[in-house]
Design an enzyme around this catalytic site. Structure first.
Site, PDB file in Angstrom:
ATOM      1  N   SER A 135      39.245  23.984  48.884  1.00 20.92           N
ATOM      2  CA  SER A 135      39.326  25.427  50.080  1.00 20.92           C
ATOM      3  C   SER A 135      39.189  24.974  50.897  1.00 20.92           C
ATOM      4  O   SER A 135      38.285  24.015  51.571  1.00 20.92           O
ATOM      5  CB  SER A 135      37.428  25.891  49.891  1.00 20.92           C
ATOM      6  OG  SER A 135      37.809  26.955  50.660  1.00 20.92           O
ATOM      7  N   LYS A 161      43.289  26.431  47.767  1.00 17.46           N
ATOM      8  CA  LYS A 161      42.622  27.852  48.366  1.00 17.46           C
ATOM      9  C   LYS A 161      42.445  27.583  49.868  1.00 17.46           C
ATOM     10  O   LYS A 161      42.270  26.762  50.242  1.00 17.46           O
ATOM     11  CB  LYS A 161      41.594  28.289  47.740  1.00 17.46           C
ATOM     12  CG  LYS A 161      40.268  29.301  48.449  1.00 17.46           C
ATOM     13  CD  LYS A 161      39.334  29.178  47.599  1.00 17.46           C
ATOM     14  CE  LYS A 161      38.387  29.515  48.442  1.00 17.46           C
ATOM     15  NZ  LYS A 161      37.432  30.248  47.195  1.00 17.46           N
ATOM     16  N   LYS A 163      41.354  30.291  53.522  1.00 16.10           N
ATOM     17  CA  LYS A 163      41.073  31.198  53.528  1.00 16.10           C
ATOM     18  C   LYS A 163      41.735  31.995  54.678  1.00 16.10           C
ATOM     19  O   LYS A 163      42.522  31.592  55.449  1.00 16.10           O
ATOM     20  CB  LYS A 163      39.444  30.664  54.748  1.00 16.10           C
ATOM     21  CG  LYS A 163      37.950  29.746  53.565  1.00 16.10           C
ATOM     22  CD  LYS A 163      37.776  30.270  52.945  1.00 16.10           C
ATOM     23  CE  LYS A 163      36.526  29.899  52.669  1.00 16.10           C
ATOM     24  NZ  LYS A 163      35.684  31.008  51.273  1.00 16.10           N
ATOM     25  N   ASP A 188      41.573  33.207  49.907  1.00 18.74           N
ATOM     26  CA  ASP A 188      39.910  33.977  49.748  1.00 18.74           C
ATOM     27  C   ASP A 188      39.276  34.839  51.433  1.00 18.74           C
ATOM     28  O   ASP A 188      39.499  33.688  52.459  1.00 18.74           O
ATOM     29  CB  ASP A 188      38.894  32.980  49.834  1.00 18.74           C
ATOM     30  CG  ASP A 188      37.359  33.218  49.543  1.00 18.74           C
ATOM     31  OD1 ASP A 188      37.413  34.201  49.693  1.00 18.74           O
ATOM     32  OD2 ASP A 188      36.420  32.280  49.187  1.00 18.74           O
ATOM     33  N   GLU A 213      40.842  36.482  47.360  1.00 15.43           N
ATOM     34  CA  GLU A 213      38.941  35.998  46.583  1.00 15.43           C
ATOM     35  C   GLU A 213      38.976  37.348  47.454  1.00 15.43           C
ATOM     36  O   GLU A 213      39.023  36.553  48.783  1.00 15.43           O
ATOM     37  CB  GLU A 213      39.207  34.817  46.584  1.00 15.43           C
ATOM     38  CG  GLU A 213      37.498  34.974  46.211  1.00 15.43           C
ATOM     39  CD  GLU A 213      37.217  33.154  45.598  1.00 15.43           C
ATOM     40  OE1 GLU A 213      38.105  32.349  45.715  1.00 15.43           O
ATOM     41  OE2 GLU A 213      35.814  33.119  46.349  1.00 15.43           O
ATOM     42  N   ASP A 238      34.206  37.051  43.839  1.00 14.70           N
ATOM     43  CA  ASP A 238      32.661  35.729  44.484  1.00 14.70           C
ATOM     44  C   ASP A 238      31.674  36.702  44.716  1.00 14.70           C
ATOM     45  O   ASP A 238      30.863  36.538  43.575  1.00 14.70           O
ATOM     46  CB  ASP A 238      33.684  35.417  45.398  1.00 14.70           C
ATOM     47  CG  ASP A 238      32.425  33.657  45.904  1.00 14.70           C
ATOM     48  OD1 ASP A 238      31.329  33.918  45.424  1.00 14.70           O
ATOM     49  OD2 ASP A 238      33.394  33.451  47.495  1.00 14.70           O
ATOM     50  N   LYS A 262      29.725  31.133  40.872  1.00 16.01           N
ATOM     51  CA  LYS A 262      29.064  29.816  41.833  1.00 16.01           C
ATOM     52  C   LYS A 262      27.523  29.970  41.223  1.00 16.01           C
ATOM     53  O   LYS A 262      27.214  31.076  40.900  1.00 16.01           O
ATOM     54  CB  LYS A 262      28.782  30.289  42.707  1.00 16.01           C
ATOM     55  CG  LYS A 262      30.392  30.364  43.097  1.00 16.01           C
ATOM     56  CD  LYS A 262      29.979  30.376  45.640  1.00 16.01           C
ATOM     57  CE  LYS A 262      30.998  30.132  45.417  1.00 16.01           C
ATOM     58  NZ  LYS A 262      31.129  30.940  47.333  1.00 16.01           N
ATOM     59  N   GLY A 290      31.959  26.974  44.390  1.00 15.26           N
ATOM     60  CA  GLY A 290      31.932  25.886  45.473  1.00 15.26           C
ATOM     61  C   GLY A 290      30.904  26.558  46.929  1.00 15.26           C
ATOM     62  O   GLY A 290      31.706  27.533  47.448  1.00 15.26           O
TER      63      GLY A 290
HETATM   64  O1  OSB Z   1      33.883  31.608  49.120  1.00 14.55           O
HETATM   65  O2  OSB Z   1      34.132  30.215  47.968  1.00 14.55           O
HETATM   66  C1  OSB Z   1      33.458  30.574  49.139  1.00 14.55           C
HETATM   67  C2  OSB Z   1      31.950  27.857  51.289  1.00 14.55           C
HETATM   68  C3  OSB Z   1      30.644  28.243  51.975  1.00 14.55           C
HETATM   69  C4  OSB Z   1      30.336  30.072  51.633  1.00 14.55           C
HETATM   70  C5  OSB Z   1      31.414  30.781  50.931  1.00 14.55           C
HETATM   71  C6  OSB Z   1      32.573  29.858  49.583  1.00 14.55           C
HETATM   72  C7  OSB Z   1      32.924  29.086  50.516  1.00 14.55           C
HETATM   73  C8  OSB Z   1      33.934  27.544  49.485  1.00 14.55           C
HETATM   74  C9  OSB Z   1      33.937  26.264  50.200  1.00 14.55           C
HETATM   75  O3  OSB Z   1      35.288  28.546  49.630  1.00 14.55           O
HETATM   76  C10 OSB Z   1      33.886  26.301  48.320  1.00 14.55           C
HETATM   77  C11 OSB Z   1      33.937  24.283  48.680  1.00 14.55           C
HETATM   78  O4  OSB Z   1      34.575  23.057  48.563  1.00 14.55           O
HETATM   79  O5  OSB Z   1      32.997  24.417  48.138  1.00 14.55           O
HETATM   80 MG    MG Z   2      34.663  32.707  48.140  1.00 13.47          MG
END
Ligand code: OSB
Ligand code: MG
Length: 368
Positions: A135, A161, A163, A188, A213, A238, A262, A290
């Site tokens: 991510s 992925k 953001k 995402d 996402e 999510d 998660k 994650g």
């Molecule tokens: O939306 O998946 C998410 C991190 C913190 C809060 C929400 C998210 C995330 C990530 C990071 O996308 C995923 C990771 O590398 O742990």
């Molecule tokens: Mg997410």
């Protein structure tokens, strides 16, 4: 199993780089490390709540409150046959999935250590390796993002992925697609959009993203139905999925085609497995999300992903992407083929380095 001692430490670790999403920027990972002991054996897990309620409502301090006043007293006075028994025991407490998960996951790790087996064995998984994705947070500009993505592609990750948020979406995706036409790529939004943005998501269809996402409201299912109806790209939920029932509702209503599980968000391993099983029966692809976990939570995610049904690479990546020095030794590493080896030693399977935990601990609470 009857717990004799529960410990919660508030731990604070610096992140190597600030991690930016549509809801904010993190420079540190701050979380509750929960340890549970019975018969001279201790299990560990981390709570995925954050300092602020910007991803989901729970925070480290709400989790501490719910643990202290409700969950820990119940756990200390109740003999259970298996960690899955915590689900009905904690059901009277509405919500607070992250607080429940931390205790339940620590009990699973304790069970694995008691039996002298790796965690995946008590979760019904298999040995070997798991596929790893990354991510990538919002970057300063398009060039910085392209550099970052190129670096992760070179490292071997199986999918990328990025953001997005309003104003930082289509151009970024177009730039990445320009350089990597066949890259398994997804975005995402962390709930940054509304149905007014349907035209934008329609435009994203040409980029053949694996999925988008959680584009809409953090607890929404209904508006996502409307969006999914109008776009070709699969929607993945999510934030809106808090357990197997939410997955059922979302799939029944066709709010999404893919589910991100998660463990902390759905209330622990038992609920994660139930959600996974539901999706598997429905033929809906699942992957494991994650929360920038330290090695302890990261390894819980690795073991969980050995269960059949996690058919897409998840967000579990190398410790070194986030931490100069993780709390475990060895850290989680990723092979040039984009895989993570599943540990074979008991429990999470890597040593916890207590001197580092000690150094990072802000506050400790113990209950007996
Ligand atoms: O939306 O998946 C998410 C991190 C913190 C809060 C929400 C998210 C995330 C990530 C990071 O996308 C995923 C990771 O590398 O742990
Ligand atoms: Mg997410």
């Amino acid at each position: 199993m009857k717990l004799e001692r529960v410990e919660a430490r508030l731990v604070r670790l610096p992140l190597r780089f600030p991690f930016e999403t549509s809801f904010g920027v993190s420079t540190h990972k701050e979380f509750l490390l929960v340890s549970v002991s019975a018969g001279g054996v201790t299990g560990h897990a981390e709570c995925v709540a954050d300092v602020d309620p910007y991803y989901l409502p729970e925070t480290n301090l709400t989790a501490l409150h719910i643990l202290q006043e409700f969950l820990v007293p119940l756990a200390l006075k109740t003999e259970i046959a298996h960690p899955r028994d915590y689900v009905p025991l904690f059901a009277r407490v509405r919500g607070h999935e992250m607080a429940k998960a931390a205790l339940e996951m620590a009990a699973y790790e304790l069970l694995a250590r008691q039996e002298g087996v790796p965690l995946y064995r008590v979760l019904g998984g298999r040995p070997g390796e798991i596929a790893s994705g990354v991510s990538v947070g919002l970057q300063k500009d398009k060039e910085a993002l392209l550099d970052k993505v190129s670096e992760e592609v070179a490292a071997g990750y199986r999918r990328i992925k990025i953001k997005i948020k309003p104003g930082k979406d289509k151009d970024l995706v177009a730039a990445i697609r320009g350089r990597f036409p066949d890259l398994p790529l997804m975005v995402d939004a962390n709930s940054a959009y509304t149905l007014e943005h349907v035209p934008l998501f329609k435009e994203l269809d040409v980029f053949k993203l694996m999925m988008v996402e959680q584009p809409l409201g953090w607890n929404d299912i209904v508006d996502h139905v409307e969006l999914q109806k109008q776009i070709g790209t699969p929607v993945c939920l999510d934030e809106a999925i808090h357990g197997p029932e939410d997955a059922r509702h979302a799939l029944d209503l066709r709010a999404c085609r893919i589910i991100n599980i998660k463990v902390g968000r759905v209330g622990g391993h038992t609920q994660a497995l139930a959600t996974l099983e539901h999706c598997r029966q429905r033929g809906a692809p699942v992957w494991c999300g994650g929360m920038l976990e330290s090695g302890i939570g990261r390894l819980h995610n690795v073991h969980l992903q050995t269960r059949p049904g996690f058919v897409l690479p998840g967000d579990t990546s190398a410790s070194a992407r986030y931490f100069e020095e993780d709390l475990i030794d060895p850290p989680v590493t990723v092979s040039p083929r984009g895989t993570i080896a599943v540990p074979e030693k008991p429990g999470i399977g890597h040593e916890i380095v207590w001197s580092r935990v000690e150094k990072a601990t802000q506050h400790t609470q113990v209950w007996r």
